[in-house]
Design an enzyme around this catalytic site. Structure first.
Site, mmCIF file in Angstrom:
data_model
loop_
_atom_site.group_PDB
_atom_site.id
_atom_site.type_symbol
_atom_site.label_atom_id
_atom_site.label_comp_id
_atom_site.label_asym_id
_atom_site.label_seq_id
_atom_site.Cartn_x
_atom_site.Cartn_y
_atom_site.Cartn_z
ATOM 1 N N GLU A 5 -7.840 -12.285 13.598
ATOM 2 C CA GLU A 5 -7.766 -11.150 12.465
ATOM 3 C C GLU A 5 -9.232 -10.653 12.021
ATOM 4 O O GLU A 5 -10.066 -11.566 11.646
ATOM 5 C CB GLU A 5 -6.966 -11.944 11.460
ATOM 6 C CG GLU A 5 -5.384 -12.073 11.834
ATOM 7 C CD GLU A 5 -4.850 -10.918 12.355
ATOM 8 O OE1 GLU A 5 -4.617 -10.102 11.694
ATOM 9 O OE2 GLU A 5 -4.452 -11.112 13.639
ATOM 10 N N GLY A 44 -5.934 -7.185 14.582
ATOM 11 C CA GLY A 44 -6.841 -8.486 15.069
ATOM 12 C C GLY A 44 -7.247 -8.023 16.507
ATOM 13 O O GLY A 44 -6.818 -7.203 17.148
ATOM 14 N N ARG A 75 0.863 -1.118 0.010
ATOM 15 C CA ARG A 75 0.024 -0.101 0.054
ATOM 16 C C ARG A 75 1.039 1.149 0.117
ATOM 17 O O ARG A 75 0.299 2.361 -0.064
ATOM 18 C CB ARG A 75 -1.009 0.115 1.074
ATOM 19 C CG ARG A 75 -2.182 -1.140 0.937
ATOM 20 C CD ARG A 75 -2.948 -1.143 2.379
ATOM 21 N NE ARG A 75 -2.236 -2.091 3.217
ATOM 22 C CZ ARG A 75 -2.569 -2.469 4.237
ATOM 23 N NH1 ARG A 75 -3.607 -1.904 4.898
ATOM 24 N NH2 ARG A 75 -1.524 -3.298 5.187
ATOM 25 N N LYS A 102 8.933 -0.770 2.595
ATOM 26 C CA LYS A 102 8.445 0.258 3.485
ATOM 27 C C LYS A 102 9.106 0.685 4.654
ATOM 28 O O LYS A 102 9.038 1.751 5.087
ATOM 29 C CB LYS A 102 7.042 -0.758 4.074
ATOM 30 C CG LYS A 102 6.251 0.156 5.173
ATOM 31 C CD LYS A 102 4.817 -0.242 5.395
ATOM 32 C CE LYS A 102 4.906 -1.709 6.075
ATOM 33 N NZ LYS A 102 3.361 -2.023 6.314
HETATM 34 C C1 UD1 Z 1 -0.871 -7.954 12.249
HETATM 35 C C2 UD1 Z 1 -1.254 -8.720 13.192
HETATM 36 C C3 UD1 Z 1 -2.484 -8.133 13.942
HETATM 37 C C4 UD1 Z 1 -2.336 -6.870 14.660
HETATM 38 C C5 UD1 Z 1 -1.502 -5.911 13.668
HETATM 39 C C6 UD1 Z 1 -0.900 -4.757 14.503
HETATM 40 C C7 UD1 Z 1 -0.843 -10.933 12.154
HETATM 41 C C8 UD1 Z 1 -1.448 -12.133 11.363
HETATM 42 N N1 UD1 Z 1 -1.475 -9.931 12.323
HETATM 43 O O1 UD1 Z 1 -1.598 -7.482 11.051
HETATM 44 O O2 UD1 Z 1 -3.342 -9.025 14.668
HETATM 45 O O3 UD1 Z 1 -3.398 -6.066 15.000
HETATM 46 O O4 UD1 Z 1 -0.327 -6.423 13.222
HETATM 47 O O5 UD1 Z 1 -0.212 -3.671 13.725
HETATM 48 O O6 UD1 Z 1 0.230 -11.058 12.759
HETATM 49 N N2 UD1 Z 1 5.733 -9.494 7.969
HETATM 50 C C9 UD1 Z 1 6.763 -10.213 7.612
HETATM 51 N N3 UD1 Z 1 6.615 -11.314 7.193
HETATM 52 C C10 UD1 Z 1 5.405 -11.917 6.676
HETATM 53 C C11 UD1 Z 1 4.333 -11.171 6.892
HETATM 54 C C12 UD1 Z 1 4.468 -9.870 7.621
HETATM 55 O O7 UD1 Z 1 7.953 -9.914 8.059
HETATM 56 O O8 UD1 Z 1 5.202 -12.970 6.211
HETATM 57 C C13 UD1 Z 1 5.891 -8.261 8.756
HETATM 58 C C14 UD1 Z 1 5.601 -6.995 8.014
HETATM 59 O O9 UD1 Z 1 6.589 -6.415 7.338
HETATM 60 C C15 UD1 Z 1 5.074 -5.863 9.336
HETATM 61 C C16 UD1 Z 1 4.659 -7.211 10.281
HETATM 62 O O10 UD1 Z 1 5.177 -8.170 10.028
HETATM 63 O O11 UD1 Z 1 6.446 -5.413 9.501
HETATM 64 C C17 UD1 Z 1 3.255 -7.088 10.467
HETATM 65 O O12 UD1 Z 1 2.896 -7.444 9.192
HETATM 66 P P1 UD1 Z 1 1.368 -6.916 8.467
HETATM 67 O O13 UD1 Z 1 0.977 -7.607 7.057
HETATM 68 O O14 UD1 Z 1 1.547 -5.474 8.202
HETATM 69 O O15 UD1 Z 1 0.293 -7.365 9.652
HETATM 70 P P2 UD1 Z 1 -1.046 -6.541 9.967
HETATM 71 O O16 UD1 Z 1 -2.053 -7.191 8.845
HETATM 72 O O17 UD1 Z 1 -0.765 -5.191 10.110
HETATM 73 CA CA CA Z 2 0.798 -3.706 9.631
#
Ligand code: UD1
Ligand code: CA
Length: 465
Positions: A159, A144, A16, A23
């Site tokens: 979630e 979440g 996004r 990011k």
């Molecule tokens: C996540 C949480 C959610 C919480 C929110 C708070 C999960 C499934 N959900 O959602 O409960 O309320 O954060 O901000 O965890 N990342 C990786 N590898 C991956 C996926 C993500 O390194 O495979 C990193 C992203 O770069 C980011 C962080 O993990 O820095 C969070 O991931 P993001 O996809 O932003 O999770 P949210 O949908 O925000």
């Molecule tokens: Ca996030």
């Protein structure tokens, strides 16, 4: 005290953001946003910090290569649970506590992590295997949700995309800040499944897993939801930056700096400002800038990676970059100090004066309309209006040396390389091409011709008289 290790999740692309840059490298207060969680972890006593990188990993690793971190690449972003799974390879055999933070949550405070640690570690009996940070979000969209039982104990995190209509209304949300006991992580993380709306391995699913093994999950709640706001697009980037700016400005004000209009004052993270300094609206202080005590920085001035000594006044609309300004100087208005300018104490650089890669000694002045480049200027020198050091011949840059006590008259050009000896005097309008011995006068000037009555004669017969 138990050992502390930390994992920062920073592998996501940040779709996004609509950017070619990962990011977590987008900047807030002059630093990549990932700097803030990493810095916080260093201050919180984390012995090892594992950074999970993926999208744009080379750029992220390069930006943080000198911070003593371990990097783990998550080739495919299969979810936050999978990211921690990857990180655990680096923590094989580790038995302390593992703090997990997100790289896109830059505003989290050190006190919050400290409270989480204390809470998690208090008492040995019936110790929690997971402690999380929650907050109340009036608009919980995207987060979440924290599901609790009738006794108020956490049972799971769901979630947004997996919520039923009842769960969607829950305002208590997961902030993405967790503390796990390493043993629990090691023995459970591989059991995570991806039977959910997004087909991802969710880290928060570990909460339900712990509860179903009759293990304790604990939480602390924070009231300032801005602290845990995630940055997912550029609107949120700007919002987070404005919160960070307010926080930085407040810290300076609390420590004795007057900021006349905090909303329009931009001070990067890491900038140091001494007390009793006054900062006017529209000022930007960036990079590794250090401003002394009792300075005044007037509106519109921009200071980048520079030092400014005590009691110096930087008047309106001056630009200073990679330079050192001594004590009690007066700079500007409308002055420009370019890289590698070094000014001693009590120097005056006035309006429309540009200085580049030059050193200027104590008490010297260049008050108006001047260019000083590649020059070495002594003490007590007076540079007249319109003086130009001609440092560039189209091929080479050369040095102009002006010794102590020299007076350079207005509108003079000094053709470098050239030296003006101690106490010499350059007459106005002189073009100096050869070294001038100490104590001498140098002047080049076309002889002045005065023709009396000339205008009257010239205009005669043109009807203007
Ligand atoms: C996540 C949480 C959610 C919480 C929110 C708070 C999960 C499934 N959900 O959602 O409960 O309320 O954060 O901000 O965890 N990342 C990786 N590898 C991956 C996926 C993500 O390194 O495979 C990193 C992203 O770069 C980011 C962080 O993990 O820095 C969070 O991931 P993001 O996809 O932003 O999770 P949210 O949908 O925000
Ligand atoms: Ca996030």
């Amino acid at each position: 005290m138990k050992n502390l290790a930390a994992v920062v999740l920073a592998a996501g692309k940040g779709t996004r953001m609509k950017s070619e840059k990962p990011k977590v490298l987008h900047e807030i207060a002059g630093k990549p946003m990932l700097f803030f969680p990493v810095n916080l972890l260093k201050n919180s006593g984390a012995g090892r910090i594992v950074l999970v990188v993926g999208f744009g990993s080379e750029a992220v690793v390069e930006a943080f290569s000198d911070q003593g971190l371990s990097f783990v690449t998550q080739e495919e972003q299969l979810g936050t649970g999978h990211a921690v799974m990857c990180a655990l390879k680096e923590l094989a055999g580790f038995t302390g506590d593992v703090l997990v933070l997100s790289g896109d949550v830059p505003l989290i405070r050190e006190e919050t992590v400290k409270t989480l640690l204390e809470h998690h570690r208090k008492g040995n009996k019936d110790k929690a295997v997971i402690s999380i940070v929650t907050t109340i979000e009036e608009n919980p969209k995207g987060y979440g949700r924290i599901v609790r039982n009738e006794h108020g104990a956490i049972t799971s995190i769901v979630e947004e995309k997996d919520c039923d209509s009842h769960q969607k209304k829950i305002k208590e949300v997961n902030t993405g800040i967790y503390l796990f006991s390493a043993d629990f992580l090691h023995s459970n993380i591989k059991k995570l499944g991806k039977e959910n709306a997004q087909g991802e391995y969710y880290l928060p699913d570990l909460i339900h897993m712990a509860v179903s093994q009759a293990l304790r999950v604990d939480s602390i709640s924070i009231t300032d939801a801005t602290e845990v706001m995630g940055v997912n697009n550029r609107v949120e980037l700007a919002k987070a930056a404005s919160h960070m700016r307010a926080r930085i400005n407040e810290e300076h004000m609390v420590s004795g700096v007057t900021i006349i209009d905090p909303l329009s004052t931009y001070i990067d993270s890491g900038v140091i400002v001494g007390n009793d300094t006054v900062i006017y609206p529209g000022v930007r202080l960036s990079g590794a800038t250090v401003v002394g005590k009792k300075c005044v920085i007037e509106e519109g001035s921009v200071i980048t990676s520079s030092k400014v000594g005590d009691g110096t006044a930087i008047k309106s609309y001056s630009v200073i970059e990679d330079s050192e300004v001594g004590k009690e100087n007066a700079i500007g208005p409308f002055a420009r100090l370019r890289p590698r300018t070094i000014l001693a104490d009590k120097v005056r650089i006035g309006n429309f004066v540009e200085v580049k890669k030059s050193t200027i000694g104590k008490g010297s002045k260049a008050n108006h309309l001047t260019y000083l480049g590649d020059s070495i200027i002594g003490e007590g020198v007076n540079i007249g209006a319109g003086t130009i050091t001609c440092n560039y011949d189209g091929v080479n840059k050369s040095v102009t040396t002006i010794e102590d006590g020299v007076f350079v008259g207005s509108d003079s050009q000094l053709i470098a390389p050239v030296t003006i000896g101690k106490g010499a005097y350059v007459g106005s309008g002189t073009t100096v091409t050869k070294d001038v011995p100490p104590g001498s006068l140098v002047v080049t000037r076309a002889p002045e011709k005065v023709i009396e009555g000339w205008t009257g004669r010239k205009l005669k017969g043109k009807g203007k008289g």
